[in-house]
Design a protein around this motif. Sequence first.
Motif, short mmCIF file in Angstrom:
data_model
loop_
_atom_site.label_atom_id
_atom_site.label_comp_id
_atom_site.label_asym_id
_atom_site.label_seq_id
_atom_site.Cartn_x
_atom_site.Cartn_y
_atom_site.Cartn_z
N GLY A 1 31.21 23.58 32.99
CA GLY A 1 30.31 24.13 34.01
C GLY A 1 29.63 25.40 33.55
N LEU A 2 28.38 25.56 33.92
CA LEU A 2 27.57 26.70 33.49
C LEU A 2 27.31 27.66 34.65
N VAL A 3 27.40 28.94 34.35
CA VAL A 3 27.03 30.00 35.29
C VAL A 3 26.05 30.92 34.58
N ASN A 4 24.82 30.96 35.05
CA ASN A 4 23.77 31.78 34.44
C ASN A 4 23.14 32.69 35.47
N SER A 5 22.31 33.59 34.97
CA SER A 5 21.66 34.58 35.84
C SER A 5 20.16 34.55 35.64
N VAL B 1 23.10 26.05 27.03
CA VAL B 1 23.81 27.30 27.25
C VAL B 1 23.27 28.01 28.49
N ASN B 2 21.96 28.00 28.62
CA ASN B 2 21.34 28.74 29.71
C ASN B 2 20.97 27.86 30.90
N GLY B 3 21.46 26.63 30.93
CA GLY B 3 21.19 25.76 32.07
C GLY B 3 19.86 25.05 32.01
N ILE B 4 19.05 25.31 31.00
CA ILE B 4 17.78 24.60 30.81
C ILE B 4 18.07 23.46 29.85
N ASP B 5 18.23 22.26 30.37
CA ASP B 5 18.76 21.13 29.61
C ASP B 5 17.63 20.30 29.01
N GLY C 1 12.38 26.25 26.73
CA GLY C 1 13.12 27.43 27.14
C GLY C 1 14.61 27.31 26.91
N THR C 2 15.09 26.12 26.51
CA THR C 2 16.52 25.93 26.31
C THR C 2 17.08 26.91 25.27
N ASN D 1 19.18 34.34 28.51
CA ASN D 1 18.10 34.31 27.54
C ASN D 1 17.29 33.02 27.66
N LEU D 2 16.07 33.09 27.15
CA LEU D 2 15.23 31.90 27.01
C LEU D 2 14.94 31.69 25.53
#
Length: 409
Positions: free
Chosen positions: A35-39, A163-167, A171-172, A251-252
């Motif tokens: 599970g991912l938690v990003n900001s 990693v950043n939720g952009i699958d 921008g991943t 990050n992007l």
Amino acid sequence: FDGPVLLPKILKKDGPVKLFYLGSFENYREKTPGGLVNSYAEPEMRTGDFSKLTNPAGAPVLIYDPIGATPDAADNPVRLPFPGNRIPANRIVPFATNLMKFMPAPNGTTPGLGYSRGNHLLPQYSANDKYYNLILKFDWNFGDKHRAFVRHGSNDRTEDRAVNGIDNKVGTDGQQPFQRINDAYVVDWVSTLSPTLIFNIRGSYGRFIEKGFGRANEGFDLTSLGFSSALVSRLPSPAYFGVWNIGGYSNLGRTQSNNFSNTYSMASSITKIYGTHSMKTGIDLRRTHYLTQNTGNILNLSFNADWTRRDWRQAEATAGDGFASFLLGLPTGGGSNFPLYPFFRQWYFAPYFQDDWKVTRKLTLNLGLRWDANMAPDEKWNRLNRGFDRGATSPIAALIPASFKQTTP
């Protein structure tokens, strides 16, 4: 699967020439829960409104205007907060507006964190892992004295994890994909020249590839973010999305890393049985190539809270925000990597001699001598800094005025 290859009048069961085949294939798939938690900035913050911004303790965080600071009694610059903790729309730079289009929208909250932190949650996310392994082999018998085989082996492990939720989108910041690819080819020939003399020669080629990058970021037009074509044309190719680091937020973008290893080898030996001695001599010869094609950061910009703090020289829990500095277009660092893609090469050879001497029925001595020579590596285009002469005179020394020169004891 394995068995003989039979062809009428050419390859027969009882013929002088026989051919056998063998094949093996493995296929593997795995999902790893992670599970991912990003900001990411809240919607109103993307328009410059930081009136809801608080730190983990719940205290308001003020955004200070880096322009128009006034000196205090000690002549230190004192910044003033934006009225209402809002950045005016005309102060938000175009590239920030365009880049925000690739940021996911918040979908939750995480207790114990400040506002706009831990707000993009993907609890069901799983990383994918694919792997295959293939082996093919053909064995030839040419009468009773000559045998040969050809073997091919390959495998590929491909990881796909955001990693950043952009699958797998622009921008991943994930390894999408991260590949480890192996290919190997071997040809071997054995000849029984006499009942006591055997000759063997083998040639092989192996290649290993490691790729780690975000494929969705390839071919991106940076001018669409508002950068001038004059700037973009000076960046190394190919076009890439870049890497955008915003302090306190996810990050992007991602760098690209490709490495290749090629190994060419040849081994030959002669075995002679003489009385109680079984003697073997030969040589192992290899040529290794290592190529790095790491692009690094095609374009990298970092933003932190320094520009929007009350005092840029010290951190305060209730002042400044990295996303606010990003909206104002005020990076704290950045750059562009211009890679050379080095091509390293190295020779290795090892002649040897071995004697298995059966002294008695109960005692055998294994005697041998081998010399392993790893030659010094070089770079194909002569771009290694090696053998630097510290005492050489600088070719520009005569161009420097004496008044600029300094001497040290």
